[in-house]
Enzyme design. Structure first.
Site, PDB file in Angstrom:
ATOM      1  CB  VAL A  16      -0.952  -0.006   1.223  1.00 56.75           C
ATOM      2  CG1 VAL A  16      -1.654   1.340   1.374  1.00 56.75           C
ATOM      3  CG2 VAL A  16      -1.975  -1.125   1.086  1.00 56.75           C
ATOM      4  CE  LYS A  40      10.013  -3.408   2.692  1.00 53.04           C
ATOM      5  NZ  LYS A  40       8.677  -3.242   3.322  1.00 53.04           N
ATOM      6  CD  GLU A 144      -5.421   2.298  -1.293  1.00 58.54           C
ATOM      7  OE1 GLU A 144      -4.984   3.430  -1.052  1.00 58.54           O
ATOM      8  OE2 GLU A 144      -6.176   2.062  -2.269  1.00 58.54           O
ATOM      9  CG  PHE A 145     -11.315   0.545  -0.666  1.00 58.19           C
ATOM     10  CD1 PHE A 145     -11.951  -0.336   0.199  1.00 58.19           C
ATOM     11  CD2 PHE A 145     -11.398   1.905  -0.407  1.00 58.19           C
ATOM     12  CE1 PHE A 145     -12.668   0.127   1.293  1.00 58.19           C
ATOM     13  CE2 PHE A 145     -12.113   2.382   0.685  1.00 58.19           C
ATOM     14  CZ  PHE A 145     -12.756   1.494   1.545  1.00 58.19           C
ATOM     15  CE  LYS A 199      -8.976  -2.562   3.741  1.00 57.92           C
ATOM     16  NZ  LYS A 199      -8.526  -2.663   2.379  1.00 57.92           N
ATOM     17  N   GLY A 248     -13.334 -21.381  -6.631  1.00 54.81           N
ATOM     18  CA  GLY A 248     -11.963 -21.858  -6.738  1.00 54.81           C
ATOM     19  C   GLY A 248     -11.532 -22.565  -5.469  1.00 54.81           C
ATOM     20  CB  CYS A 255      -6.345  -7.962   2.350  1.00 52.69           C
ATOM     21  SG  CYS A 255      -4.939  -6.983   1.818  1.00 52.69           S
ATOM     22  CE  LYS A 258      -4.017  -7.471   7.289  1.00 57.99           C
ATOM     23  NZ  LYS A 258      -4.620  -6.195   7.622  1.00 57.99           N
TER      24      LYS A 258
HETATM   25  C1  UGA Z   1      -8.319  -7.292  -1.403  1.00 52.81           C
HETATM   26  C2  UGA Z   1      -9.498  -6.397  -1.813  1.00 52.81           C
HETATM   27  O1  UGA Z   1     -10.047  -6.875  -3.057  1.00 52.81           O
HETATM   28  C3  UGA Z   1      -9.044  -4.943  -1.979  1.00 52.81           C
HETATM   29  O2  UGA Z   1     -10.163  -4.114  -2.263  1.00 52.81           O
HETATM   30  C4  UGA Z   1      -8.393  -4.481  -0.660  1.00 52.81           C
HETATM   31  O3  UGA Z   1      -7.891  -3.159  -0.753  1.00 52.81           O
HETATM   32  C5  UGA Z   1      -7.247  -5.400  -0.302  1.00 52.81           C
HETATM   33  O4  UGA Z   1      -7.738  -6.760  -0.198  1.00 52.81           O
HETATM   34  C6  UGA Z   1      -6.682  -4.936   1.004  1.00 52.81           C
HETATM   35  O5  UGA Z   1      -7.403  -4.956   2.012  1.00 52.81           O
HETATM   36  O6  UGA Z   1      -5.556  -4.423   1.019  1.00 52.81           O
HETATM   37  P1  UGA Z   1      -6.250  -8.441  -2.683  1.00 52.81           P
HETATM   38  O7  UGA Z   1      -6.084  -9.230  -1.426  1.00 52.81           O
HETATM   39  O8  UGA Z   1      -5.061  -7.773  -3.278  1.00 52.81           O
HETATM   40  O9  UGA Z   1      -7.353  -7.275  -2.466  1.00 52.81           O
HETATM   41  O10 UGA Z   1      -6.785  -9.404  -3.819  1.00 52.81           O
HETATM   42  P2  UGA Z   1      -8.215  -9.848  -4.404  1.00 52.81           P
HETATM   43  O11 UGA Z   1      -8.231  -9.608  -5.852  1.00 52.81           O
HETATM   44  O12 UGA Z   1      -9.324  -9.276  -3.629  1.00 52.81           O
HETATM   45  O13 UGA Z   1      -8.173 -11.428  -4.187  1.00 52.81           O
HETATM   46  C7  UGA Z   1      -8.137 -12.018  -2.883  1.00 52.81           C
HETATM   47  C8  UGA Z   1      -8.257 -13.517  -2.994  1.00 52.81           C
HETATM   48  O14 UGA Z   1      -9.580 -13.878  -3.379  1.00 52.81           O
HETATM   49  C9  UGA Z   1      -7.320 -14.162  -4.011  1.00 52.81           C
HETATM   50  O15 UGA Z   1      -6.769 -15.333  -3.450  1.00 52.81           O
HETATM   51  C10 UGA Z   1      -8.234 -14.503  -5.175  1.00 52.81           C
HETATM   52  O16 UGA Z   1      -7.791 -15.610  -5.899  1.00 52.81           O
HETATM   53  C11 UGA Z   1      -9.531 -14.809  -4.437  1.00 52.81           C
HETATM   54  N1  UGA Z   1     -10.739 -14.632  -5.266  1.00 52.81           N
HETATM   55  C12 UGA Z   1     -11.072 -13.397  -5.731  1.00 52.81           C
HETATM   56  C13 UGA Z   1     -11.547 -15.723  -5.528  1.00 52.81           C
HETATM   57  O17 UGA Z   1     -11.267 -16.868  -5.104  1.00 52.81           O
HETATM   58  N2  UGA Z   1     -12.686 -15.542  -6.279  1.00 52.81           N
HETATM   59  C14 UGA Z   1     -13.050 -14.325  -6.759  1.00 52.81           C
HETATM   60  O18 UGA Z   1     -14.108 -14.238  -7.425  1.00 52.81           O
HETATM   61  C15 UGA Z   1     -12.217 -13.227  -6.477  1.00 52.81           C
END
Ligand code: UGA
Length: 436
Positions: A16, A40, A144-145, A199, A248, A255, A258
């Site tokens: 982030v 880093k 953050e999203f 959030k 899946g 995220c 947690k």
């Molecule tokens: C997630 C949220 O989508 C963000 O909006 C948020 O800002 C972020 O957490 C955070 O709190 O920092 P992220 O963890 O990067 O983002 O990734 P995602 O795309 O949300 O995927 C999370 C998990 O869900 C992955 O393992 C993905 O494979 C899985 N997933 C996602 C599924 O199994 N099915 C879906 O339809 C979508």
């Protein structure tokens, strides 16, 4: 863009923080980013990108003159007023969020007219407790999203920007809002506790959608329906929407696991039992393990069998291994006596120390050599482009469990594979990816 504006401070350059720093620099701001890890900071100062995130290296290079990376909090405090706090809040052993890094940032702030802008994901109530401890320190919650893999795009084109400020801190909230105005997303002004809850509730809801569709997939397997079709039909209802209905082998990352746990604990700490989230977590854990049963259905005992994992990262376009489904799956397969071979286009370095006894290979074809089965764990685009006929010939038994319903099942069967998806009808030739 002018250099007239005041510099922005970013504390913590993880996912982030680094994306925030790079994107604010791209918007024309001078950014001073501080992290406690010297290696880093040195790497970033040399122009190296410390995470795999599409578009980020280009952004860092293009805006290098506006970006300062330092370990020195003094330099940051001297030059920046708005301090975007992006330190991590990992889960403690109890499942609560560990706020020690946030607390140490607060402890570093002494005097000055600084504004603490909280981007780290914190339990609702954190802002109030910091304000109690540090009266007079303006505090803005700005969660953050962004998603890993599309983080730059998400930052630059937000659906919404949430800015929480309590009475007395409206001016600080206005200053933060002004920074985001050029991005065009709807700006939601609210109080701090509500911003914190937005959030957590957003992540918990998305995780709930995933666990829900995963359970639907499991039922589809029992009744001969196809979850891709079901999700497509559901998603067209505007009240439901198509996003996050991809079945899946469970969600991972830094995220969702947690934050779902943190929200459940937050509720529990105030005496409320959040039943639904308990189920969301349990479904997610079981979903990773169901793959083992699918393999056993075809192979019987897995003892002495060789299983190739295609993809290790928790999702494509990242090398992030945090809470990746591959970690649980590899350990379960080894627990059943299988030898696990793995390939990932970018996450192998990150995975090395985490997957004891797993053999790593430099390509998908090498990983599949002599395998009794393969499991597609992460939907990297290169797996769709693989010559599956050639791949099948290299395997001892061309058996594939497609953990992300990513491949064309009909084409795989055509290429001689025994194919199993997650909740996909056995004879379905429905193309994958029909639900976003
Ligand atoms: C997630 C949220 O989508 C963000 O909006 C948020 O800002 C972020 O957490 C955070 O709190 O920092 P992220 O963890 O990067 O983002 O990734 P995602 O795309 O949300 O995927 C999370 C998990 O869900 C992955 O393992 C993905 O494979 C899985 N997933 C996602 C599924 O199994 N099915 C879906 O339809 C979508």
């Amino acid at each position: 863009m002018t250099g007239e504006r005041e510099p922005i401070g970013v504390i913590g350059v993880g996912w982030v923080g680094l994306v925030t720093a790079a994107c604010f620099a791209e918007l024309g701001h001078e950014v001073i980013a501080r992290d406690i890890v010297p290696e880093k900071v040195e790497a970033l100062a040399r122009g190296e990108t410390t995470i795999h995130e599409p578009g980020l290296s280009e952004l860092l290079a293009r805006n290098a003159e506006r970006l300062t990376f330092t370990t020195d909090m003094g330099q940051l405090l001297e030059r920046a007023r708005l301090l975007f706090t992006c330190v991590d809040t990992p889960p403690t052993r109890s499942g609560d969020a560990d706020l020690s890094r946030v607390r140490s940032v607060v402890a570093d702030l002494s005097g000055g007219d600084h504004v603490l802008v909280m981007k780290s994901t914190v339990p609702a109530g954190t802002g109030a407790s910091i304000r109690r401890d540090r009266p007079g320190l303006p505090y803005v919650s700005c969660p953050e999203f962004l998603k890993e893999g599309t983080a730059v795009e998400d930052f630059m084109h937000p659906d919404r920007v949430v800015i929480g400020a309590d009475p007395g801190d409206e001016g600080a909230g206005d200053a933060v809002a002004r920074l985001y105005e050029p991005l065009g997303g709807e700006i939601v002004r609210t109080d701090v506790a509500s911003a914190e809850m937005i959030k957590l509730a957003s992540n918990a809801f998305l995780a709930t959608k995933i666990s829900f569709v995963n359970e639907i997939a499991n039922v589809c397997e029992e009744v001969g329906a196809d979850v891709g079709e079901v999700a497509r039909g559901m998603g067209l209802d505007q009240r439901i929407g198509p996003a996050f209905l991809r079945a899946g082998i469970g969600y991972g990352g830094s995220c969702f696991p947690k934050d779902v746990s943190a929200l459940k604990m937050l509720a529990g700490n105030s005496g409320y039992h959040f039943q639904l989230l308990g189920a969301v977590i349990e479904v997610n854990e079981l979903q990773k393990r169901r793959v083992v049963g699918k393999l056993q259905k075809h192979l019987g005992s897995l003892a002495g069998k060789r299983v190739a994992l295609l993809g290790l990262a928790f999702k494509p376009d990242t090398d992030d291994m945090r809470e990746a489904s591959s970690l649980v799956l590899a350990a379960r397969l080894q627990g059943e006596g299988a030898t696990v071979v793995a390939y990932d286009p970018v996450a192998v370095d990150a995975a090395q120390g985490l997957l004891d006894g797993v053999e790593f290979r430099a390509s998908a074809l090498e990983a599949l050599e002599g395998a009794d089965a393969a499991v597609l764990v992460t939907e990297w685009p290169e797996f769709a482009a693989l010559d599956w006929r050639k791949a099948g010939e290299r395997m001892t038994r061309p058996l594939l469990v497609d953990g992300r319903n990513f491949l064309d099942s009909a084409a795989l069967r055509e290429a001689g594979f025994e194919y199993e998806g997650i909740g996909r009808a056995v004879e379905s030739s429905v193309p994958a990816g029909t639900a976003e």
